[in-house]
Design an enzyme around this catalytic site. Structure first.
Site, PDB file in Angstrom:
ATOM      1  N   ASP A  24       0.867  -1.187   0.000  1.00  0.00           N
ATOM      2  CA  ASP A  24       0.000   0.000   0.000  1.00  0.00           C
ATOM      3  C   ASP A  24       0.901   1.234   0.000  1.00  0.00           C
ATOM      4  O   ASP A  24       1.692   1.408   0.923  1.00  0.00           O
ATOM      5  CB  ASP A  24      -0.905  -0.021   1.237  1.00  0.00           C
ATOM      6  CG  ASP A  24      -1.863   1.158   1.278  1.00  0.00           C
ATOM      7  OD1 ASP A  24      -2.691   1.274   0.359  1.00  0.00           O
ATOM      8  OD2 ASP A  24      -1.779   1.962   2.224  1.00  0.00           O
ATOM      9  N   GLU A 108      -1.583  -1.307  -5.877  1.00  0.00           N
ATOM     10  CA  GLU A 108      -2.781  -0.641  -6.392  1.00  0.00           C
ATOM     11  C   GLU A 108      -2.558  -0.193  -7.836  1.00  0.00           C
ATOM     12  O   GLU A 108      -1.489   0.300  -8.165  1.00  0.00           O
ATOM     13  CB  GLU A 108      -3.084   0.603  -5.555  1.00  0.00           C
ATOM     14  CG  GLU A 108      -3.312   0.314  -4.093  1.00  0.00           C
ATOM     15  CD  GLU A 108      -2.712   1.391  -3.211  1.00  0.00           C
ATOM     16  OE1 GLU A 108      -3.457   2.283  -2.781  1.00  0.00           O
ATOM     17  OE2 GLU A 108      -1.496   1.330  -2.941  1.00  0.00           O
ATOM     18  N   CYS A 159     -12.722  -4.390   5.918  1.00  0.00           N
ATOM     19  CA  CYS A 159     -12.089  -5.140   7.002  1.00  0.00           C
ATOM     20  C   CYS A 159     -11.467  -6.407   6.422  1.00  0.00           C
ATOM     21  O   CYS A 159     -12.146  -7.190   5.755  1.00  0.00           O
ATOM     22  CB  CYS A 159     -13.130  -5.496   8.062  1.00  0.00           C
ATOM     23  SG  CYS A 159     -12.511  -6.631   9.321  1.00  0.00           S
ATOM     24  N   CYS A 162     -13.265  -9.731   8.211  1.00  0.00           N
ATOM     25  CA  CYS A 162     -14.632 -10.190   7.921  1.00  0.00           C
ATOM     26  C   CYS A 162     -15.174  -9.680   6.585  1.00  0.00           C
ATOM     27  O   CYS A 162     -16.246 -10.083   6.149  1.00  0.00           O
ATOM     28  CB  CYS A 162     -15.583  -9.795   9.060  1.00  0.00           C
ATOM     29  SG  CYS A 162     -16.020  -8.043   9.072  1.00  0.00           S
ATOM     30  N   CYS A 178     -13.063  -2.215  12.682  1.00  0.00           N
ATOM     31  CA  CYS A 178     -14.239  -2.712  11.978  1.00  0.00           C
ATOM     32  C   CYS A 178     -15.479  -2.553  12.856  1.00  0.00           C
ATOM     33  O   CYS A 178     -15.499  -3.009  14.001  1.00  0.00           O
ATOM     34  CB  CYS A 178     -14.034  -4.182  11.617  1.00  0.00           C
ATOM     35  SG  CYS A 178     -15.449  -4.903  10.785  1.00  0.00           S
ATOM     36  N   CYS A 181     -17.009  -6.488  13.137  1.00  0.00           N
ATOM     37  CA  CYS A 181     -16.397  -7.557  13.943  1.00  0.00           C
ATOM     38  C   CYS A 181     -15.436  -7.036  15.004  1.00  0.00           C
ATOM     39  O   CYS A 181     -14.935  -7.807  15.818  1.00  0.00           O
ATOM     40  CB  CYS A 181     -15.697  -8.573  13.043  1.00  0.00           C
ATOM     41  SG  CYS A 181     -14.111  -8.021  12.403  1.00  0.00           S
ATOM     42  N   ASP A 188      -3.271   1.294   7.029  1.00  0.00           N
ATOM     43  CA  ASP A 188      -2.540   0.999   5.799  1.00  0.00           C
ATOM     44  C   ASP A 188      -2.099  -0.466   5.743  1.00  0.00           C
ATOM     45  O   ASP A 188      -2.019  -1.065   4.681  1.00  0.00           O
ATOM     46  CB  ASP A 188      -1.329   1.919   5.659  1.00  0.00           C
ATOM     47  CG  ASP A 188      -1.750   3.378   5.554  1.00  0.00           C
ATOM     48  OD1 ASP A 188      -2.744   3.647   4.862  1.00  0.00           O
ATOM     49  OD2 ASP A 188      -1.096   4.231   6.176  1.00  0.00           O
TER      50      ASP A 188
END
Ligand SMILES: [Zn+2]
Length: 221
Positions: A24, A108, A159, A162, A178, A181, A188
């Protein structure tokens, strides 16, 4: 006169590591990997950027057509070249390390980066990331590694535990929690894991991929 030449060379594949990594890119850090490695912009580069900004301010104060302006202009150009060289060197080293240590590097895709995260601070860095990503792909091609660019949208809001995706998952710049969860992480780092996860389906089966690898196999985008 300019002379340019192109030669075809055999790829020299590196031994498989059975490691895969998601990367990232950011503005605070240069990049953060799914392994939890934080790669900082080098200090000398940050200092160079600062000097460049000062020199640019000086230049803007100088009167047009004056000798002092000419001098200030030359100083800015020189600093520009220095900073560009420092950045290229750092990109080479960072890309080489990622390629050496991993069979697969996911990052990315730049063309949609602006769309997904849309802010000015990031778009300013796009130029640099483009150079870094193309170095990654070049090194991957000559080392028999795989580089995959994935759609970056929602990688920072989803997340990793989950799969729940919403804006509220992000608390501030650095923190991720999150709402579904309760999973907490560095934002990052969480994004880097999502980037890797997105790349994996296109590799399907790493064992098969490894079996197919030949010196001529090129990959990435
Ligand atoms: Zn969750």
């Amino acid at each position: 006169w300019y002379v340019s030449y192109v030669c075809e060379v055999e790829a020299a594949p590196l031994p498989a590591t059975s490691s895969q990594v998601g990367v990232d890119v950011g503005t605070t850090w240069f990049c953060i990997t799914s392994d939890g490695e934080f790669v900082e912009n080098p200090r000398h580069f940050q200092r160079g950027m600062k000097r460049l900004r000062v020199a640019q301010r000086t230049l803007s104060r100088r009167k047009r057509g004056s000798n002092r302006r000419k001098k200030a202009k030359a100083a800015v150009a020189k600093l520009h070249r220095k900073v560009a060289r420092q950045r290229l060197d750092f990109h080479h080293k960072t890309a080489a390390k990622l390629i050496r240590e991993n069979d697969l590097v996911a990052h990315e895709a730049l063309n949609v980066l602006g769309m997904g995260k849309g802010n000015l601070a990031r778009s300013i860095h796009d130029v640099g990331w483009g150079q870094f990503f193309s170095l990654l792909s070049l090194k991957a091609a000559s080392a028999g590694r795989t580089v995959i660019a994935v759609d970056p949208r929602y990688t920072s809001q989803t997340c990793h535990e989950c799969g729940h995706a919403c804006r509220e998952n992000r608390i501030g710049q650095a923190k991720f929690r999150c709402v579904n969860c309760g999973h907490t992480a560095n934002a990052d780092h969480n994004a880097a894991k999502n980037i890797l996860a997105r790349a994996l389906p296109s590799v399907q089966n790493v064992e098969v991929m490894r079996g197919l690898r030949s010196p001529g196999l090129q990959s990435g985008e």
